[in-house]
Design a protein around this motif. Structure first.
Motif, PDB file in Angstrom:
ATOM      1  N   GLU A  71       1.085   4.708  -6.070  1.00 35.37           N
ATOM      2  CA  GLU A  71       0.878   3.327  -6.512  1.00 35.37           C
ATOM      3  C   GLU A  71       1.237   3.164  -7.992  1.00 35.37           C
ATOM      4  OE1 GLU A  71      -3.143   2.511  -5.553  1.00 35.37           O
ATOM      5  OE2 GLU A  71      -2.748   2.064  -3.428  1.00 35.37           O
ATOM      6  N   ALA A  72       0.894   4.161  -8.805  1.00 36.55           N
ATOM      7  CA  ALA A  72       1.254   4.080 -10.222  1.00 36.55           C
ATOM      8  C   ALA A  72       2.771   4.092 -10.397  1.00 36.55           C
ATOM      9  CB  ALA A  72       0.619   5.244 -10.991  1.00 36.55           C
ATOM     10  N   GLU A  73       3.434   4.917  -9.613  1.00 39.01           N
ATOM     11  CA  GLU A  73       4.901   4.985  -9.681  1.00 39.01           C
ATOM     12  C   GLU A  73       5.533   3.680  -9.228  1.00 39.01           C
ATOM     13  OE1 GLU A  73       7.332   7.793  -7.211  1.00 39.01           O
ATOM     14  OE2 GLU A  73       7.191   9.014  -9.019  1.00 39.01           O
ATOM     15  N   ALA A  74       4.950   3.038  -8.213  1.00 36.11           N
ATOM     16  CA  ALA A  74       5.478   1.765  -7.731  1.00 36.11           C
ATOM     17  C   ALA A  74       5.352   0.679  -8.795  1.00 36.11           C
ATOM     18  CB  ALA A  74       4.753   1.345  -6.455  1.00 36.11           C
ATOM     19  N   LEU A  75       4.244   0.679  -9.552  1.00 41.14           N
ATOM     20  CA  LEU A  75       4.074  -0.305 -10.625  1.00 41.14           C
ATOM     21  C   LEU A  75       5.098  -0.091 -11.735  1.00 41.14           C
ATOM     22  CD1 LEU A  75       0.181  -0.507 -10.930  1.00 41.14           C
ATOM     23  CD2 LEU A  75       1.728  -2.261 -10.028  1.00 41.14           C
ATOM     24  N   ARG A 113       0.852  -1.199   0.000  1.00 39.50           N
ATOM     25  CA  ARG A 113       0.000   0.000   0.000  1.00 39.50           C
ATOM     26  C   ARG A 113       0.882   1.242   0.000  1.00 39.50           C
ATOM     27  NH1 ARG A 113      -4.240  -1.139   4.774  1.00 39.50           N
ATOM     28  NH2 ARG A 113      -2.309  -1.749   5.843  1.00 39.50           N
ATOM     29  N   ALA A 114       1.271   1.690  -1.200  1.00 36.10           N
ATOM     30  CA  ALA A 114       2.130   2.866  -1.340  1.00 36.10           C
ATOM     31  C   ALA A 114       1.301   4.134  -1.215  1.00 36.10           C
ATOM     32  CB  ALA A 114       2.840   2.836  -2.687  1.00 36.10           C
ATOM     33  N   ASN A 115       1.845   5.140  -0.538  1.00 36.80           N
ATOM     34  CA  ASN A 115       1.153   6.433  -0.421  1.00 36.80           C
ATOM     35  C   ASN A 115       2.102   7.618  -0.507  1.00 36.80           C
ATOM     36  OD1 ASN A 115       2.416   6.332   2.068  1.00 36.80           O
ATOM     37  ND2 ASN A 115       0.560   5.835   3.197  1.00 36.80           N
ATOM     38  N   VAL A 116       3.389   7.380  -0.807  1.00 39.90           N
ATOM     39  CA  VAL A 116       4.362   8.463  -0.960  1.00 39.90           C
ATOM     40  C   VAL A 116       5.119   8.234  -2.256  1.00 39.90           C
ATOM     41  CG1 VAL A 116       6.396   9.609  -0.010  1.00 39.90           C
ATOM     42  CG2 VAL A 116       4.602   8.783   1.528  1.00 39.90           C
ATOM     43  N   LEU A 165       1.467  -6.019  -7.512  1.00 39.65           N
ATOM     44  CA  LEU A 165       2.848  -5.549  -7.540  1.00 39.65           C
ATOM     45  C   LEU A 165       3.806  -6.704  -7.834  1.00 39.65           C
ATOM     46  CD1 LEU A 165       4.580  -2.969  -6.990  1.00 39.65           C
ATOM     47  CD2 LEU A 165       4.857  -3.810  -4.665  1.00 39.65           C
ATOM     48  N   ALA A 166       3.556  -7.866  -7.220  1.00 47.65           N
ATOM     49  CA  ALA A 166       4.400  -9.030  -7.477  1.00 47.65           C
ATOM     50  C   ALA A 166       4.314  -9.469  -8.936  1.00 47.65           C
ATOM     51  CB  ALA A 166       4.001 -10.175  -6.550  1.00 47.65           C
ATOM     52  N   GLY A 167       3.130  -9.380  -9.512  1.00 47.64           N
ATOM     53  CA  GLY A 167       2.984  -9.730 -10.917  1.00 47.64           C
ATOM     54  C   GLY A 167       3.731  -8.781 -11.830  1.00 47.64           C
ATOM     55  N   ALA A 168       3.719  -7.483 -11.493  1.00 50.52           N
ATOM     56  CA  ALA A 168       4.403  -6.497 -12.319  1.00 50.52           C
ATOM     57  C   ALA A 168       5.915  -6.717 -12.329  1.00 50.52           C
ATOM     58  CB  ALA A 168       4.083  -5.078 -11.839  1.00 50.52           C
ATOM     59  N   MET A 169       6.479  -7.117 -11.201  1.00 57.22           N
ATOM     60  CA  MET A 169       7.921  -7.350 -11.131  1.00 57.22           C
ATOM     61  C   MET A 169       8.301  -8.808 -11.341  1.00 57.22           C
ATOM     62  SD  MET A 169       8.796  -7.044  -7.034  1.00 57.22           S
ATOM     63  CE  MET A 169       8.226  -5.351  -6.959  1.00 57.22           C
ATOM     64  N   GLN A 170       7.315  -9.630 -11.728  1.00 52.92           N
ATOM     65  CA  GLN A 170       7.531 -11.052 -11.995  1.00 52.92           C
ATOM     66  C   GLN A 170       8.202 -11.722 -10.795  1.00 52.92           C
ATOM     67  OE1 GLN A 170       9.556 -11.553 -15.731  1.00 52.92           O
ATOM     68  NE2 GLN A 170       8.071 -10.309 -16.853  1.00 52.92           N
ATOM     69  N   ALA A 171       7.684 -11.432  -9.617  1.00 59.04           N
ATOM     70  CA  ALA A 171       8.249 -11.954  -8.379  1.00 59.04           C
ATOM     71  C   ALA A 171       7.432 -13.134  -7.873  1.00 59.04           C
ATOM     72  CB  ALA A 171       8.277 -10.855  -7.313  1.00 59.04           C
ATOM     73  N   ARG A 172       8.039 -13.924  -7.021  1.00 58.64           N
ATOM     74  CA  ARG A 172       7.316 -14.983  -6.314  1.00 58.64           C
ATOM     75  C   ARG A 172       6.529 -14.347  -5.170  1.00 58.64           C
ATOM     76  NH1 ARG A 172      12.466 -17.025  -7.407  1.00 58.64           N
ATOM     77  NH2 ARG A 172      12.486 -18.923  -8.677  1.00 58.64           N
ATOM     78  N   PRO A 196      -2.005  -8.462   7.515  1.00 54.43           N
ATOM     79  CA  PRO A 196      -2.734  -9.552   8.188  1.00 54.43           C
ATOM     80  C   PRO A 196      -3.569 -10.392   7.224  1.00 54.43           C
ATOM     81  CG  PRO A 196      -2.952  -7.510   9.399  1.00 54.43           C
ATOM     82  CD  PRO A 196      -2.324  -7.156   8.086  1.00 54.43           C
ATOM     83  N   ARG A 197      -4.056  -9.751   6.166  1.00 53.45           N
ATOM     84  CA  ARG A 197      -4.831 -10.466   5.168  1.00 53.45           C
ATOM     85  C   ARG A 197      -4.203 -10.221   3.796  1.00 53.45           C
ATOM     86  NH1 ARG A 197     -11.046  -8.905   6.932  1.00 53.45           N
ATOM     87  NH2 ARG A 197     -10.959  -9.868   9.040  1.00 53.45           N
ATOM     88  N   PRO A 198      -4.214 -11.203   2.902  1.00 53.32           N
ATOM     89  CA  PRO A 198      -3.628 -11.015   1.567  1.00 53.32           C
ATOM     90  C   PRO A 198      -4.258  -9.827   0.857  1.00 53.32           C
ATOM     91  CG  PRO A 198      -4.123 -13.332   1.953  1.00 53.32           C
ATOM     92  CD  PRO A 198      -4.734 -12.572   3.101  1.00 53.32           C
ATOM     93  N   GLN A 199      -3.406  -9.006   0.230  1.00 56.43           N
ATOM     94  CA  GLN A 199      -3.856  -7.792  -0.444  1.00 56.43           C
ATOM     95  C   GLN A 199      -3.723  -7.952  -1.957  1.00 56.43           C
ATOM     96  OE1 GLN A 199      -5.047  -4.919   1.122  1.00 56.43           O
ATOM     97  NE2 GLN A 199      -5.012  -6.146   3.007  1.00 56.43           N
ATOM     98  N   ASP A 200      -4.758  -7.480  -2.662  1.00 53.79           N
ATOM     99  CA  ASP A 200      -4.690  -7.513  -4.124  1.00 53.79           C
ATOM    100  C   ASP A 200      -3.561  -6.631  -4.648  1.00 53.79           C
ATOM    101  OD1 ASP A 200      -6.823  -9.226  -4.131  1.00 53.79           O
ATOM    102  OD2 ASP A 200      -8.326  -7.649  -4.463  1.00 53.79           O
ATOM    103  N   LYS A 201      -3.311  -5.519  -3.969  1.00 50.99           N
ATOM    104  CA  LYS A 201      -2.264  -4.604  -4.440  1.00 50.99           C
ATOM    105  C   LYS A 201      -0.889  -5.244  -4.350  1.00 50.99           C
ATOM    106  CE  LYS A 201      -4.858  -0.439  -3.331  1.00 50.99           C
ATOM    107  NZ  LYS A 201      -4.932   0.809  -2.528  1.00 50.99           N
TER     108      LYS A 201
END
Length: 581
Positions: free
Chosen positions: A518-522, A503-506, A551-558, A542-547
């Motif tokens: 968030e756009a910059e983080a992507l 959850r990026a906000n800066v 983000l993991a999909g954009a950077m092709q991360a596990r 605490p709960r899985p986040q769609d964001k």
């Protein structure tokens, strides 16, 4: 005449100049493999004398083949040092054709430029110290795509720069010159005179085009003399000066003559060329020689010069941090021996004496009968007997931990994330891997710990990590990317472990705003994916986040989502996802 036909006509002149004096009229030819380039190369070969030595220079040539050195087999057989000439010495008096010149290694570029400057090859290796003559012409074939270019140090030493990218097969005309013209020009060349006015015209044109190299006007003067010899004239006239300006100076231009400053580049290049052409028509043919030569050079400048220069500058700025990403790692020359192999004894390779003797021993009776003149009983070693020791070396690994210490993470699971990182640090310490720690909170990301093997330093930096503030996620991803590329440039294998709730906000400039952040983080995540560096993203919420998953999909991360895992389970999951469990 079409633009392609005009370029081809100039390229035929350049081919003739290179045939007359290849050492001076060397060529940088930008063209992809195809019939146009091969036709030009065939033209050069036809115009050169039949006795001219022509060699090809591959981009991956070794220093031993390039420079020469000790011929080990011949030395062992004769009992005294025997020199083996390299490619630069073999090309003395001839021509080298550098294939895929944009990919030549920096060390090879250094040896090439030194030989071009001095006309000799210095060999300081294998107990030998000598100089070998090496005066050769060079034709560098630039097959680069996009911003790929030949090294500026090498391009600066090549006189004629040609770009056949816009030339079609229909533009190819018959040769303007014959072998007899080349022979006559060679004989006439020592008698050619170059006036002071011609020198002043070429140097003034170079300054007007923004050329800061002193070699360019010097090469242009020499090319003008060769052009005069090609025409059978003993004095360099205006057409010869204009020819040198088109072939040597125009391709090196960094600005249009009408521009006083590079900042005045907002006008479209096409309109600037149109205004320059109108000014050229208005000038009188009786004007100064400098103006007429400048007109000839300006007419040969590509129409998209300014746009191309701006694109190259922007590309260099964007890729400065990643310029060493593609550096290939050489074969290991130390580590655990794993046998031997047949090969040449080159610099850095370790000779396996025992295996070499074993390979040569069975053949000694036959070789002594064949070489009856050798009565000394000396061991006869052939080139095929040489054995080189092989090594297996484990490349170092650096794990870069990027920890979210923002307010949202601190309120939820920062303590648990710290525990997981400590377990991962301990496992890295056991494997003797290096670790680095980046924390992001507030308005920026901070490198708390550069790559190190000190477990104590890593734990101390992690324990002192405070929590709170905004989430500058894009700054953290950019910082991790730069550090990973630096690690990769050193020959190590980096892995990024990013622990965040996503959850990026800066934004990167420190300004708040969730949408922009968030756009910059992507964007940063997609750029990280282009590097091919393995990344593990651990969702610390605490709960899985769609964001976080996005983000993991954009950077092709596990992506690892462990909403209720403790530190031990989190460590196991990260290690398994990274392929180290």
């Amino acid at each position: 005449m079409s633009d392609g036909a005009t370029i081809w006509a100039d390229s035929m002149i350049a081919a003739a100049l290179a045939a007359i004096d290849p050492v001076v009229a060397s060529v940088l030819l930008r063209a992809g493999a195809g019939p146009v380039r091969e036709h030009w190369l065939d033209l050069v070969r036809e115009l050169m004398p039949a006795s001219t030595v022509i060699r090809k220079l591959p981009p991956s040539i070794s220093d031993d083949r390039l420079l020469g050195g000790l011929d080990l087999a011949a030395t062992l057989q004769s009992g005294c040092p025997v020199l083996q000439h390299g490619l630069l010495a073999e090309a003395d008096g001839g021509v080298l054709i550098a294939v895929m010149a944009e990919r030549i290694a920096p060390s090879t570029i250094a040896h090439l430029t030194a030989a071009l400057d001095t006309g000799t090859v210095s060999i300081e290796r294998d107990g030998m110290s000598l100089r070998v003559p090496s005066r050769f012409g060079l034709i560098a074939l630039d097959e680069g795509i996009g911003d790929e270019r030949v090294s500026p140090a090498l391009a600066d030493r090549l006189a004629c720069h040609l770009d056949l990218g816009t030339v079609a097969r229909a533009d190819l005309g018959e040769s303007l010159f014959k072998s007899s013209d080349i022979a006559a020009a060679r004989a006439l060349l020592p008698q050619i005179r170059l006036s002071d006015d011609a020198i002043a015209a070429l140097t003034t044109t170079a300054c007007a085009l923004g050329i800061d190299s002193l070699r360019a006007p010097l090469l242009a003067c020499r090319v003008a003399r060769i052009a005069a010899a090609l025409d059978g004239e003993t004095d360099v006239a205006e057409p010869h000066i204009a020819c040198a300006a088109r072939l040597v100076l125009a391709p090196r231009a960094t600005r249009l003559p009408a521009m006083e400053d590079d900042n005045e580049s907002n006008e479209a290049p096409e309109s600037q060329n149109e205004s320059a052409e109108s000014e050229q028509d208005d000038r009188s043919n009786d004007g100064p020689l400098e103006d007429r030569v400048l007109d000839a050079a300006q007419a040969a400048i590509p129409a998209d010069l300014l746009k191309r220069l701006q694109d190259e500058r922007a590309m260099r700025m964007r890729s400065s941090s990643a310029s060493k990403q593609g550096t290939a790692q050489k074969a290991p020359k130390r580590g655990r021996p794993i046998g031997s192999r047949r090969g040449e004894w080159r610099a850095g390779a370790r000779l396996n004496v025992l295996e070499t003797l074993r390979a040569a021993a069975p053949w000694q009776p036959l070789r002594r009968r064949t070489q009856r003149s050798d009565k000394s009983g000396r061991l006869i070693v052939h080139k095929d007997d040489i054995r080189i020791t092989r090594f297996k070396q484990r490349s170092g690994t650096t794990t870069i931990f990027v920890v979210d210490a923002s307010g949202s993470s601190a309120l939820q699971r920062l303590a648990e994330v710290k525990g997981a990182v400590e377990l991962l640090l301990a496992e890295c310490y056991i494997r003797r891997d290096e670790v680095a720690l980046i924390a992001f909170r507030g308005k920026s990301a901070e490198l708390l710990l550069p790559p190190t093997r000190s477990l104590t330093r890593a734990k101390r930096s992690l324990a002192a990590l405070p929590g709170g503030g905004g989430t500058p996620l894009s700054a953290a991803i950019f910082a991790a990317t730069e550090l990973a590329l630096a690690v990769k440039a050193k020959g190590q294998a980096p892995t990024i472990v990013l622990m965040t709730d996503g959850r990026a906000n800066v934004a990167r400039d420190g300004v708040g705003g969730r949408g922009e952040a968030e756009a910059e983080a992507l964007v940063a995540a997609r750029q990280l994916a282009l590097t091919g560096i393995p990344v593990v993203l651990v969702d610390s919420s605490p709960r899985p986040q769609d964001k976080a998953a996005q983000l993991a999909g954009a950077m092709q991360a596990r992506y690892v989502a462990l909403p209720h895992a403790d530190a031990a389970r989190l460590s196991q999951a990260v290690m398994a996802q990274a392929g180290r469990g």
